[in-house]
Each structure stands twice: as C-alpha cells, then as structure tokens.
Design an enzyme around this catalytic site. Structure first.
Site, short mmCIF file in Angstrom:
data_model
loop_
_atom_site.label_atom_id
_atom_site.label_comp_id
_atom_site.label_asym_id
_atom_site.label_seq_id
_atom_site.Cartn_x
_atom_site.Cartn_y
_atom_site.Cartn_z
CG ASP A 142 -2.02 0.99 1.17
OD1 ASP A 142 -2.37 1.40 0.04
OD2 ASP A 142 -2.54 1.39 2.22
N GLY A 143 0.36 2.30 -0.66
CA GLY A 143 0.99 3.62 -0.56
C GLY A 143 1.66 4.13 -1.81
NE ARG A 171 -1.90 6.38 0.97
CZ ARG A 171 -1.96 5.50 1.96
NH1 ARG A 171 -1.89 5.91 3.21
NH2 ARG A 171 -2.07 4.22 1.70
CG ASN A 211 -7.24 -2.03 -6.40
OD1 ASN A 211 -6.31 -2.79 -6.17
ND2 ASN A 211 -7.60 -1.08 -5.53
NE ARG A 216 -6.95 2.17 -6.29
CZ ARG A 216 -5.77 2.05 -5.73
NH1 ARG A 216 -4.67 2.12 -6.46
NH2 ARG A 216 -5.66 1.85 -4.42
NE ARG A 263 -3.10 -1.36 4.29
CZ ARG A 263 -4.32 -1.32 3.81
NH1 ARG A 263 -5.20 -2.23 4.20
NH2 ARG A 263 -4.69 -0.41 2.94
NE ARG A 276 -8.28 0.75 4.80
CZ ARG A 276 -7.84 1.99 4.94
NH1 ARG A 276 -7.74 2.52 6.15
NH2 ARG A 276 -7.48 2.71 3.89
#
Length: 246
Positions: A21-22, A25, A69, A72, A189, A195
């Site tokens: 994840d990420g 960002r 996804n 998106r 994660r 989560r």
C-alpha cells in the site's frame, strides 16, 4: 540495524503475505501522478521477491490488484494492467533463475485478455520450479472468494456429492482460491494503514499482523528483516496458554 544475518533461519514464517500500500500517496508527496508510484512499486516488488527467495521462504503472496481496484480512474487501471504485462515479461528470466514458481489467485479471467494471456504463460513456464511459490492476488477479494466457495459447496450438496454433515474447515479450504497454499503466518501492510482490506480473511485467522509506516516504494530489505524478526519474537499460541506451549 538488523540485517538478514540476524534472522533465525530455523524460525522463518512459512508463508508471508503483503498488502503493498501507498504507491499513490508516495507519488503525490513528490508532486507526481499516482502511476509514477506504481512504476516505482514494481521495483520494490522485484527486490522483495528476490530477498524472500534468498531467505529460502516457501510462500510469498502479494496483494496486487483487488476487486475494488476496478473502481479506480480508468487511466490508472489501464496503466496498472500494462505494468502487469510488462513486468511479467521482464521478470520471467529472474523467476526461473531463482527457481520461483508463479501462482495467481482471484477472478483472473476478468483481467484484460493480454494480461490474462501473459499471466498464464509465465505461470506455465515457471510451473516446474521447486523453490519459493510467488502468488499474485489479482482481481482478488476475500468476500468474493468465500462467496464462490459457498456456491461450489452448495452445488455439491444439492447434487449429493457432499453431505451437509461432512462440511468442515477442510472442505471449505479445498474450495478456496488458496486450496494449495498453507495459511498465512505473517501479514505485512505498508503505508501506515491498519486494516485488512478484504485480503485473505480466512487464511489469516492466526497470522501475525505487522503494520509499518512506510509507503510501498520505500519498503526495503531492512524493513522486511525487521518484520520477520518482529514475528520471530512473538509467541504464537493458537488458543493455547504459554504453559501448554512450554
């Protein structure tokens, strides 16, 4: 700082799963488009896979693309699918060199035809490898997986192939996408989120969870080592007491 040499090779987790994840960002922090992060995330995948293979890990599962996804922006989804195809082509040689077998779970028939074809081809060309099994969760959602298993089992009950009285954990497990994989020992994660995001809900029943405040493109060998050592320092009781284990 811990290194690979600090890991107890006798207490390695058998199966590590990672929610990568990420990417978006990370790119946003740098003033770039989200796809820039996905492109750099591919490099981290390569390094992480090789590090796990060097450790002689048996199973590594990566949450690559979820059922959610698909919602998106179209451009981002198309870019992710193109990255998937190009990565599979580039990494075939590396997978074979490291004796890694490629596997996939999820509703993979929903992938674009080019990505689906490339995936099956690489899976076929690595099928004989006996080292680590690398599983890509693609168009994957745990709720969809469980729903599919319930439908399969219900059909077999209806056709008198399975009796209701005989339905147990083994029967359910045998109808999941992961029927040939062991349960997850360590779930990692990245990005600081805490989560599960509809990932391997059945298979992580007794997994150790490790959340790290690092975006996926910055996840390094050092972070992997930290996660494994943290896992090795935990007491896994599976419902028993410490006294029973000792």
């Amino acid at each position: 700082m811990d290194t690979i040499g600090d890991i107890d090779k006798g207490k390695l987790p058998k199966h590590i799963a990672i929610i990568m994840d990420g990417n978006g960002r990370w790119a946003k922090q740098k003033g770039k488009l989200r796809v820039f992060g996905h492109e750099h995330g591919v490099k981290t995948v390569r390094e992480t896979v090789e590090n796990c293979a060097n450790l002689k890990l048996q199973y590594l599962t990566l949450y690559t693309f979820s059922t959610e996804n698909w919602n998106r922006p179209k451009f981002e989804v198309e870019t992710l699918m193109k990255l998937l195809v190009s990565s599979l082509r580039k990494e075939l040689k590396t997978l074979n060199k490291n004796n890694i077998r490629l596997n996939a779970i999820g509703n993979i028939t929903s992938l674009p035809s080019k990505a689906y074809k490339e995936l099956l081809e690489v899976m076929e060309k690595t099928a004989g490898n006996s080292g680590m099994t690398l599983t890509l969760a693609l168009s994957y959602g745990a709720r969809e997986e469980l729903t599919s298993a319930v439908k399969q089992i219900s059909t077999k009950v209806k056709n008198n192939i399975i009796s209701v009285e005989n339905i147990d954990e083994t029967i359910i497990n045998n109808h999941l996408y992961t029927h040939d994989l062991p349960d997850v020992d360590l779930l990692i994660r990245t990005s600081g989120e805490r989560r599960i995001s509809n990932f391997l809900l059945w298979q992580i029943a007794y997994a150790e969870l490790y959340f790290i405040d690092v975006f996926w493109p910055d996840f390094s060998e050092h972070h992997l080592v930290e996660a494994i050592i943290n896992y090795q320092n935990r007491e896994r009781r599976f419902g028993k007491t410490s006294e029973q284990l000792n």
